[in-house]
Design a protein around this motif. Structure first.
Motif, PDB file in Angstrom:
ATOM      1  N   THR A 226      31.689  43.420  44.408  1.00 44.58           N
ATOM      2  CA  THR A 226      33.689  43.073  44.202  1.00 44.58           C
ATOM      3  C   THR A 226      33.927  42.053  43.590  1.00 44.58           C
ATOM      4  OG1 THR A 226      33.423  43.765  47.221  1.00 44.58           O
ATOM      5  CG2 THR A 226      35.191  42.660  46.393  1.00 44.58           C
ATOM      6  N   LEU A 227      35.536  42.443  43.314  1.00 48.66           N
ATOM      7  CA  LEU A 227      36.146  41.543  42.398  1.00 48.66           C
ATOM      8  C   LEU A 227      36.196  40.021  42.529  1.00 48.66           C
ATOM      9  CD1 LEU A 227      37.540  44.181  39.690  1.00 48.66           C
ATOM     10  CD2 LEU A 227      36.187  42.185  39.008  1.00 48.66           C
ATOM     11  N   LEU A 228      36.592  40.632  43.831  1.00 48.79           N
ATOM     12  CA  LEU A 228      38.381  39.569  44.554  1.00 48.79           C
ATOM     13  C   LEU A 228      36.966  38.187  44.529  1.00 48.79           C
ATOM     14  CD1 LEU A 228      40.907  38.559  45.087  1.00 48.79           C
ATOM     15  CD2 LEU A 228      40.689  39.436  47.413  1.00 48.79           C
ATOM     16  N   PRO A 229      36.653  38.514  45.705  1.00 50.90           N
ATOM     17  CA  PRO A 229      35.370  37.037  46.258  1.00 50.90           C
ATOM     18  C   PRO A 229      34.958  36.096  44.714  1.00 50.90           C
ATOM     19  CG  PRO A 229      34.841  38.766  47.017  1.00 50.90           C
ATOM     20  CD  PRO A 229      35.730  39.461  46.261  1.00 50.90           C
ATOM     21  N   ALA A 230      34.977  37.101  43.835  1.00 50.99           N
ATOM     22  CA  ALA A 230      34.129  36.125  42.618  1.00 50.99           C
ATOM     23  C   ALA A 230      35.066  35.739  41.725  1.00 50.99           C
ATOM     24  CB  ALA A 230      33.700  36.905  41.830  1.00 50.99           C
TER      25      ALA A 230
ATOM     26  N   GLU B 240      44.460  31.407  45.856  1.00 50.40           N
ATOM     27  CA  GLU B 240      44.300  32.515  46.208  1.00 50.40           C
ATOM     28  C   GLU B 240      45.352  33.632  45.145  1.00 50.40           C
ATOM     29  OE1 GLU B 240      42.600  35.139  48.933  1.00 50.40           O
ATOM     30  OE2 GLU B 240      42.467  33.298  48.165  1.00 50.40           O
ATOM     31  N   THR B 241      46.573  33.539  45.066  1.00 43.62           N
ATOM     32  CA  THR B 241      47.202  33.746  44.527  1.00 43.62           C
ATOM     33  C   THR B 241      46.671  33.953  42.681  1.00 43.62           C
ATOM     34  OG1 THR B 241      48.722  32.396  43.266  1.00 43.62           O
ATOM     35  CG2 THR B 241      49.902  33.395  45.180  1.00 43.62           C
ATOM     36  N   THR B 242      46.192  33.121  41.723  1.00 44.84           N
ATOM     37  CA  THR B 242      45.899  33.750  40.931  1.00 44.84           C
ATOM     38  C   THR B 242      44.744  34.598  41.104  1.00 44.84           C
ATOM     39  OG1 THR B 242      46.636  31.570  40.010  1.00 44.84           O
ATOM     40  CG2 THR B 242      44.655  32.231  39.100  1.00 44.84           C
ATOM     41  N   ALA B 243      43.779  34.307  41.670  1.00 46.42           N
ATOM     42  CA  ALA B 243      42.676  35.226  42.019  1.00 46.42           C
ATOM     43  C   ALA B 243      42.832  36.739  42.412  1.00 46.42           C
ATOM     44  CB  ALA B 243      41.689  34.860  43.076  1.00 46.42           C
ATOM     45  N   THR B 244      43.955  36.670  43.232  1.00 46.03           N
ATOM     46  CA  THR B 244      44.163  37.733  43.542  1.00 46.03           C
ATOM     47  C   THR B 244      44.988  38.995  41.708  1.00 46.03           C
ATOM     48  OG1 THR B 244      44.948  37.479  45.599  1.00 46.03           O
ATOM     49  CG2 THR B 244      46.109  39.896  44.266  1.00 46.03           C
ATOM     50  N   GLY B 245      45.743  37.799  41.053  1.00 46.21           N
ATOM     51  CA  GLY B 245      45.762  38.592  40.272  1.00 46.21           C
ATOM     52  C   GLY B 245      45.234  38.828  38.992  1.00 46.21           C
ATOM     53  N   LEU B 246      43.782  37.571  38.950  1.00 43.46           N
ATOM     54  CA  LEU B 246      42.496  38.405  37.555  1.00 43.46           C
ATOM     55  C   LEU B 246      42.113  39.464  38.661  1.00 43.46           C
ATOM     56  CD1 LEU B 246      41.209  34.491  37.583  1.00 43.46           C
ATOM     57  CD2 LEU B 246      42.608  35.888  35.767  1.00 43.46           C
ATOM     58  N   ALA B 247      41.375  39.226  40.022  1.00 43.05           N
ATOM     59  CA  ALA B 247      40.990  40.596  39.946  1.00 43.05           C
ATOM     60  C   ALA B 247      41.471  41.955  40.122  1.00 43.05           C
ATOM     61  CB  ALA B 247      40.961  40.555  42.212  1.00 43.05           C
ATOM     62  N   TRP B 248      43.166  42.098  39.963  1.00 39.45           N
ATOM     63  CA  TRP B 248      43.822  43.291  39.722  1.00 39.45           C
ATOM     64  C   TRP B 248      44.172  43.476  38.354  1.00 39.45           C
ATOM     65  CZ3 TRP B 248      44.745  46.864  42.238  1.00 39.45           C
ATOM     66  CH2 TRP B 248      45.652  47.386  43.679  1.00 39.45           C
ATOM     67  N   THR B 249      43.328  42.017  37.083  1.00 37.66           N
ATOM     68  CA  THR B 249      43.722  42.273  36.061  1.00 37.66           C
ATOM     69  C   THR B 249      42.623  42.985  35.404  1.00 37.66           C
ATOM     70  OG1 THR B 249      45.282  40.560  35.063  1.00 37.66           O
ATOM     71  CG2 THR B 249      43.832  41.216  33.739  1.00 37.66           C
ATOM     72  N   LEU B 250      41.374  42.425  36.397  1.00 31.52           N
ATOM     73  CA  LEU B 250      40.133  43.068  35.787  1.00 31.52           C
ATOM     74  C   LEU B 250      39.918  44.881  36.399  1.00 31.52           C
ATOM     75  CD1 LEU B 250      38.088  40.406  36.143  1.00 31.52           C
ATOM     76  CD2 LEU B 250      38.761  40.362  34.241  1.00 31.52           C
ATOM     77  N   ASP B 251      40.621  45.058  37.062  1.00 36.72           N
ATOM     78  CA  ASP B 251      40.383  46.179  37.792  1.00 36.72           C
ATOM     79  C   ASP B 251      40.913  47.502  36.500  1.00 36.72           C
ATOM     80  OD1 ASP B 251      39.650  48.121  40.342  1.00 36.72           O
ATOM     81  OD2 ASP B 251      42.389  48.108  39.617  1.00 36.72           O
ATOM     82  N   LEU B 252      42.514  46.442  36.205  1.00 38.03           N
ATOM     83  CA  LEU B 252      42.865  47.790  35.131  1.00 38.03           C
ATOM     84  C   LEU B 252      42.537  47.561  34.430  1.00 38.03           C
ATOM     85  CD1 LEU B 252      46.938  45.864  36.689  1.00 38.03           C
ATOM     86  CD2 LEU B 252      46.192  48.462  36.820  1.00 38.03           C
ATOM     87  N   LEU B 253      41.598  46.638  33.596  1.00 31.74           N
ATOM     88  CA  LEU B 253      41.043  46.742  32.738  1.00 31.74           C
ATOM     89  C   LEU B 253      39.703  48.097  32.144  1.00 31.74           C
ATOM     90  CD1 LEU B 253      41.021  42.662  31.710  1.00 31.74           C
ATOM     91  CD2 LEU B 253      41.891  45.160  30.115  1.00 31.74           C
ATOM     92  N   LEU B 254      38.984  47.898  34.114  1.00 30.48           N
ATOM     93  CA  LEU B 254      38.066  48.628  33.568  1.00 30.48           C
ATOM     94  C   LEU B 254      38.097  50.042  33.875  1.00 30.48           C
ATOM     95  CD1 LEU B 254      35.959  46.389  36.351  1.00 30.48           C
ATOM     96  CD2 LEU B 254      35.334  46.623  33.562  1.00 30.48           C
TER      97      LEU B 254
ATOM     98  N   ALA C 236      34.561  29.262  34.911  1.00 27.24           N
ATOM     99  CA  ALA C 236      34.603  31.010  34.680  1.00 27.24           C
ATOM    100  C   ALA C 236      32.641  30.703  34.456  1.00 27.24           C
ATOM    101  CB  ALA C 236      34.973  30.949  33.308  1.00 27.24           C
ATOM    102  N   ASP C 237      32.110  30.339  33.127  1.00 30.32           N
ATOM    103  CA  ASP C 237      30.780  30.952  33.198  1.00 30.32           C
ATOM    104  C   ASP C 237      29.711  30.038  34.057  1.00 30.32           C
ATOM    105  OD1 ASP C 237      31.491  30.787  30.324  1.00 30.32           O
ATOM    106  OD2 ASP C 237      31.496  28.933  29.668  1.00 30.32           O
ATOM    107  N   GLU C 238      29.744  29.847  34.888  1.00 27.89           N
ATOM    108  CA  GLU C 238      29.028  28.884  36.038  1.00 27.89           C
ATOM    109  C   GLU C 238      29.203  30.085  36.890  1.00 27.89           C
ATOM    110  OE1 GLU C 238      30.394  25.512  38.012  1.00 27.89           O
ATOM    111  OE2 GLU C 238      29.617  24.417  36.468  1.00 27.89           O
ATOM    112  N   GLU C 239      30.662  30.566  37.359  1.00 30.61           N
ATOM    113  CA  GLU C 239      30.262  32.074  38.728  1.00 30.61           C
ATOM    114  C   GLU C 239      30.001  33.669  37.992  1.00 30.61           C
ATOM    115  OE1 GLU C 239      31.193  34.560  41.708  1.00 30.61           O
ATOM    116  OE2 GLU C 239      31.225  32.155  41.088  1.00 30.61           O
TER     117      GLU C 239
END
Length: 307
Positions: free
Chosen positions: A149-153, A277-291, A135-138
């Motif tokens: 864009t959140l999803l590729p990250a 893939e599924t975890t990345a999608t979940g994280l992207a939606w989580t961050l979107d909701l937080l924002l 996570a820190d590297e990215e």
């Protein structure tokens, strides 16, 4: 799983009919999935309720479940009715026929028992540092003061976590090459029309351009995986390695039988793609909701201000 199995798990063993089906032609439902996405599914949920039976060009009969209580019933349903392997057949071209996600009955149970030790709390805790490092590297690559864009990250984070924790790859050309080939294989399938390519492969339409392209990309991934399986099986220090890849090669069932090269390959891809893939999608939606929720964002920031 089959439509009948899902209906029995949700409704009970009294053979009630499957959930309602939209009165739309198959071609319209297919177009809704490909082009409408979440908007289409949300409209179906509002109109037809917590569970609906869908029919598309990809699957002639499957159930979409939206209601949390129904989802819980589904996970607690009878094993003899819920043939998840049969329902996941469309994933076969990617994961392989020996993936735990495509097996049912005794074979599924046997593979699942071999893989369960990797998911014990102590084993997962050993990878916490790896997750933070990835996570820190990215995050260090993210632009400051500019939108991105959140999803590729998120995909970059989860893919690197899987390559380190599952494959045991540290940063370097080997990890980069496998990551590039995996993304090359799955990125086209993540697009709206990606399911069409999968369906072409499943039906044996190898003359289709999309199917041929997918097969070429899959073989590129397989070349690396099978070469690494061969190398590790010959490594006298294999037992000293603690990554999932090496442990799978050493795993034995109750009859002292290990996994074949094909089975190891299929389970590796299953872990890689299911955990990436599924975890990345979940994280992207989580961050979107937080924002979009300042109150919850503040609570998250105060949770561990030292990190």
């Amino acid at each position: 799983m089959t439509t009948e199995g899902c209906a029995q798990a949700i409704s009970g063993p009294d053979h009630r009919p499957p959930p309602p089906s939209p009165g739309l032609p198959k071609v319209v439902q297919t177009a809704g999935f490909i082009f409408g996405g979440v908007t289409f599914l949300e409209a179906m949920r509002r109109r037809y309720g917590g569970a609906i039976t869908m029919r598309t060009a990809f699957d002639d009969g499957f159930v979409m479940v939206f209601d949390p209580d129904m989802v819980k019933s589904l996970f607690q349903g009878p094993v003899e009715s819920l043939h998840a392997g049969e329902a996941n057949a469309m994933l076969g071209p990617i994961l392989g026929a020996r993936s735990v996600l495509l097996l049912d009955g005794a074979e599924h149970l046997s593979h699942r028992r071999l893989m369960l030790p990797f998911f014990h709390g102590r084993q997962l805790n050993a990878h916490v540092r790896t997750m933070r490092l990835c996570a820190d590297e990215e995050i260090d690559r993210w632009p400051v003061g500019k939108p991105f864009t959140l999803l590729p990250a998120m995909q970059a984070i989860t893919l690197n976590v899987m390559l380190r924790a599952v494959f045991g790859y540290e940063a370097g050309p080997q990890r980069d090459e496998l990551a590039a080939r995996v993304r090359s294989m799955i990125d086209p399938l993540a697009r709206p029309r990606g399911a069409i390519a999968l369906r072409a492969v499943l039906r044996g339409r190898d003359d289709a351009r999309a199917a041929q392209s997918f097969e070429m990309r899959r073989r590129a991934v397989d070349d690396l995986l099978y070469a690494e399986i061969t190398r590790r099986r010959a490594d006298p220090g294999l037992a000293a390695l603690n990554d999932v890849f090496s442990t799978l090669l050493l795993a034995r069932d109750s009859s002292d039988q290990g996994l074949s090269d094909r089975e190891v390959r299929d389970e590796l891809l299953t872990l890689l793609l299911a955990g990436h893939e599924t975890t990345a999608t979940g994280l992207a939606w989580t961050l979107d909701l937080l924002l979009h929720d300042r109150r919850v964002m503040q609570r998250a920031q105060q949770r561990d201000p030292s990190y």
